[in-house]
Design an enzyme around this catalytic site. Structure first.
Site, PDB file in Angstrom:
ATOM      1  N   GLN A 606       0.817  -1.206   0.000  1.00 12.26           N
ATOM      2  CA  GLN A 606       0.000   0.000   0.000  1.00 12.26           C
ATOM      3  C   GLN A 606       0.856   1.263   0.000  1.00 12.26           C
ATOM      4  O   GLN A 606       0.493   2.272  -0.590  1.00 12.26           O
ATOM      5  CB  GLN A 606      -0.898   0.011   1.237  1.00 12.26           C
ATOM      6  N   ASP A 749       6.267  -8.648  12.809  1.00 16.92           N
ATOM      7  CA  ASP A 749       6.349  -9.576  11.675  1.00 16.92           C
ATOM      8  C   ASP A 749       7.729 -10.221  11.629  1.00 16.92           C
ATOM      9  O   ASP A 749       8.360 -10.280  10.575  1.00 16.92           O
ATOM     10  CB  ASP A 749       6.053  -8.841  10.368  1.00 16.92           C
TER      11      ASP A 749
END
Length: 894
Positions: A606, A749
């Site tokens: 994004q 992550d």
């Protein structure tokens, strides 16, 4: 099995959150009823679809429904039926040219021996379907080979044959032969064949604009050609002039010999598409008037009929022939008046034909199918003479129904006791003995009986389900509680367990209050912070790591290394911010964009894109503590993250804030921000990129040394690695995470895909994994919106949306497991994504039913039992800190 497949009876997956709301008995009963409801909802329309499919196959091939994979992917087509003009090596032989079929025993695709030349058309991959098939769709793919391949066919042609000797080139309805193929090595590109082809043998022939290497994986889609028609012969169509408009009724798709009479081919009369009522219009866009029909004028046929000959693949027992005709009598077009059909099994035509006349002249001008009974005649060829009843006769489709038996060609032709007999369509005494029709009717009656039984079962189940659901809701309202913590300052969660800071157990909020807006437990996943509505007391998160509430759907971090961990206590927030931004601002030098040379696109998200580049003279722009190894004159390999030029104000502010935060990170095991390009759009940050790529791919290419050689030094250039070396890599990751945790940063992550490998096996933590297509399978999309690496996430992160340093510890345990297994398989590879989430519910209930990752083969017992399992403890407060993890790993290497 075939009917079950059509009706979509796949195993019903359990709901993501159902495991949190039921006791043992109620859980099994509720899940049983939910599964039966899902199957019952699908059952009625799917079975009706199956009935219609059976009728459609019996009557006419339908290109819109005839789209089943023919066996390249599933293995129905055997290796011996796949051949090629050449192969580069045995590992790229024709048998590896199967779509979406990338096994470890080959190089991932068929590759010809020589490079494809412009207009060469010499190389091909051939598939033998063993019988005639109606092919409507093809799929192609390049050589991916788990990221190692880089060859694909950008364009290709198709040739086909019905007998293996005469080859025909496919072209679309406008004459174009070249089909657009693949743009990368992994995506499947499907192309409709308009028109479809009828063939047994199909060849894929790559086409190139310049000399280049190509590789292909293919699949064919369609269904078996039940007609058995291999060719028809008929006069070429005529031209009509209607009110000054030229209308062409030629067979433009015919693939045989074209002269005054068309021979040895198939065309529009067998393409599965019939014409509209008005022959001036067509179902195909951009073609000429009359395109759908083949037609003739009676002025050129002195005998008053058009003769057609139909040849089949073997002797068949014919029951009927269906002819789609135009009947627009206001324009001089009518149905045929009479048809006489002769039959041939060997060399001579039989002397007793079958004659048929339509029962009466229809009053409607609509086009229609006319069924011609053939009286169960046995033949391999049929010759039919269609007699005119007006000036023009137009056909758009012809189909034959026959018995399934294959007859010996040595048998004499079938003889009827009567002489030439006219079969009148309106004669009520005439009956056609069609055993297949009786079988079909019997099947339909049985299916209707089954449907009635299912309807009764549905009604009975619904009554009992309502009763059981009421009982289950009362139990849930009294017993089941959980807490969905929503902070007042940001979408950040600092609590590390279900206990409060003072050791007392926190009171729970009821997820399902007994009120009018009661929600099913299956909707719990929608209560994750990523789906929470923006409220007046919530501020947008300040870092890339948090979900940002905006007009667009929130998305899990696309490319973030860290997330500022904010506390609900305002003084804690001020302390963290003062620690980060105390002192004079650290300024990064503006790097000239023209000194960046693009090498490879690593991924996109994004925020923008991530590129692998070479930077010239980068040493001149670095501070002393950021000086890199190597010659200052040689280009430096860097990763460049860019922000989209059309990004909104919030995204720009977040991008600049990430630059500010990363510029202050100083640790040998954290990827460094080297320079920026912020004078003009697009905004760029330039970070280190290690020469050996990410740790996941680096470990995949290695194999483990024997245990008795673990302490030996790894030979340079060897593809073997010792367990001691693997633990050394884990030590470096733990050191980097210890540094981040000291600053109250949460990575969110952590995985091997987000660690880079440099010289001498130096490991640095990065954040590019999410943006790479290579690792898209590691992320699970919830409700089509949030994307989460659930196989690395702690149970509280998945179920409660809590991301803390303790959840990073959980992810480190999974990362350590990846390292010690050399990334040969995905964590919980035996589980589907839904089963992984269901397993987190077992951690929540803590009844001893949760499944842990197994101990890797080379993992010492003390590492697995004392360290790895401790990272996956249910209570987040009981998990070790990164400082303790680092110390324990260092001691294990001594």
């Amino acid at each position: 099995m075939f009917s079950l497949f059509l009706c979509g009876f796949s195993p019903v997956q359990k709901n993501v959150q159902s495991s949190l709301r039921e006791d043992r008995g109620a859980s099994e009963r509720l899940q049983l009823f939910e599964k039966m409801n899902t199957m019952e909802v699908k059952l009625i329309p799917c079975c009706i679809f199956f009935i219609l499919m059976a009728v459609a196959i019996k009557a006419q091939v339908n290109p819109e429904m005839c789209r089943y994979p023919l066996g390249m992917t599933g293995g129905k087509i055997q290796d011996k039926d796949i051949s090629a003009s050449s192969q580069w090596s045995e590992s790229t032989a024709a048998r590896f040219g199967r779509l979406d079929f990338d096994t470890g025993d080959g190089d991932g695709a068929w590759c010809p021996d020589i490079m494809t030349e412009p207009d060469g058309f010499k190389e091909y991959l051939q598939v033998d379907l063993r019988s005639l098939h109606f092919i409507t769709l093809v799929g192609t793919q390049g050589r991916h080979a788990n990221g190692m391949g880089n060859e694909f066919a950008q364009r290709y042609k198709i040739k086909y044959s019905r007998d293996g000797s005469s080859w025909l080139g496919w072209h679309d309805r406008l004459g174009k032969q070249v089909i657009e193929g693949n743009k990368n090595t992994y995506d499947v590109v499907l192309k409709d064949l308009e028109p479809p082809i009828i063939a047994r043998f199909v060849r894929f022939m790559p086409v190139a604009d310049a000399s280049m290497s190509v590789c292909m994986r293919v699949e064919l889609y369609g269904c078996e050609w039940l007609d058995g028609l291999v060719s028809y012969s008929l006069p070429d169509g005529h031209q009509m002039i209607y009110r000054g408009l030229d209308v062409f009724f030629n067979d433009s798709l015919y693939d045989g010999a074209i002269a005054q009479r068309l021979t040895k081919g198939l065309g529009q009369l067998a393409d599965g598409t019939w014409g509209l009522d008005d022959f001036l219009h067509s179902q195909v866009h951009g073609v000429w008037p009359g395109y759908d029909y083949v037609g003739w004028s009676n002025k050129t046929f002195p005998k008053g009929y058009v003769e057609m000959i139909f040849d089949f693949d073997h002797i068949r027992n014919f029951t009927s022939m269906k002819v789609h005709c135009s009947n627009m009598f206001s324009r001089g077009v009518r149905l045929f008046r009479q048809v006489t059909c002769y039959f041939r099994s060997e060399s001579e035509w039989e002397s007793d034909p079958v004659t048929f006349r339509p029962a009466s002249e229809p009053l409607s001008q609509s086009a229609r199918f006319v069924t011609v009974p053939l009286g169960d005649r046995t033949a391999r060829s049929i010759k039919c003479r269609f007699h005119f009843s007006d000036q023009w006769m137009l056909f758009s489709e012809m189909a034959f129904q026959s018995g399934s038996a294959v007859y010996n060609t040595s048998l004499s032709p079938h003889k009827h006791g009567q002489s030439k007999k006219t079969l009148l369509g309106g004669d009520p005494t005439h009956k056609v003995d069609d055993s297949n029709t009786r079988i079909l009717i019997g099947c339909l009656v049985a299916i209707i009986a089954i449907l009635l039984a299912i309807i009764l079962i549905i009604l009975w189940r619904q009554v009992w389900q309502k009763m059981l659901e009421k009982a289950s809701r009362r139990w849930l309202d009294d017993e089941l509680t959980a807490r969905l913590a929503i902070q007042t300052q940001a979408f950040s969660f600092l609590q590390s367990s279900l206990s409060s800071d003072d050791g007392s157990t926190s009171s729970y909020e009821r997820i399902y209050p007994p009120c009018a807006n009661y929600q099913e437990p299956s909707r719990l996943i929608r209560k994750l912070p990523e789906f929470a509505e923006c409220t007046e007391h919530l501020e947008p998160a300040a870092s890339w790591g948090a979900a940002i509430c905006s007009d667009s759907a929130p998305h899990y971090a696309e490319a973030h290394i860290i997330s500022l961990q904010e506390s609900s206590d305002s003084s804690s927030i001020r302390a963290v911010n003062m620690h980060l931004f105390a002192g004079p601002d650290l300024t990064l030098k503006e790097f000239p964009r023209e000194k960046l040379t693009f090498k490879e696109k690593l991924g996109e998200g994004q925020f923008g894109e991530v590129h692998l580049c070479e930077a010239e003279s980068m040493q001149d722009f670095l501070d002393e503590d950021l000086t890199m190894e190597g010659n200052s004159k040689s280009p430096l390999l860097v990763a460049v993250k860019t922000l989209r030029e059309d990004a909104n104000k919030n995204a720009r502010n977040d991008f600049l804030k990430e630059i500010r935060i990363m510029s202050r990170l100083r640790d040998p095991n954290i990827v460094r921000l080297l320079a920026v390009c912020v004078d003009t759009d697009p905004l760029c940050m330039i970070t280190e990129y290690m020469e050996n790529g990410d740790l996941n791919q680096f470990l995949c290419s290695l194999r483990l040394k024997a245990q008795n050689n673990d302490k030996e030094k790894q030979e340079e250039g060897s593809d073997e690695v010792s367990s001691i070396k693997l633990l050394g890599m884990a030590v470096q990751i733990a050191s980097g995470m210890n540094y981040l945790s000291s600053l109250n940063f949460v990575h969110r992550d952590l995985a091997t895909r987000n660690c880079l490998v440099g010289k001498n096996d130096t490991i640095k933590i990065a954040d590019f994994g999410m943006s790479r297509n290579l690792y898209r399978g590691d992320y699970f999309r919830i409700q089509g919106r949030a994307v989460l690496p659930i196989r690395w996430m702690s149970w509280e992160s998945i179920l409660l949306g809590k991301f803390t340093m303790a959840s990073d510890v959980w992810a480190f345990g999974v990362t350590l497991w990846e390292i010690l297994t050399l990334c040969k398989e995905q964590p919980y590879s035996q589980f589907s994504d839904e089963q992984v989430i269901e397993n987190t519910g077992e951690f929540f209930r803590n009844q001893g039913k949760q499944v842990y990752l197994p101990k890797p083969q080379c993992c010492p017992d003390r590492i697995y039992n004392d360290l790895m399992l401790s990272c996956w403890r249910r209570n987040a407060q009981e998990r070790p800190s990164f400082k303790e993890i680092h110390t324990q790993l260092m001691e294990s290497m001594v």
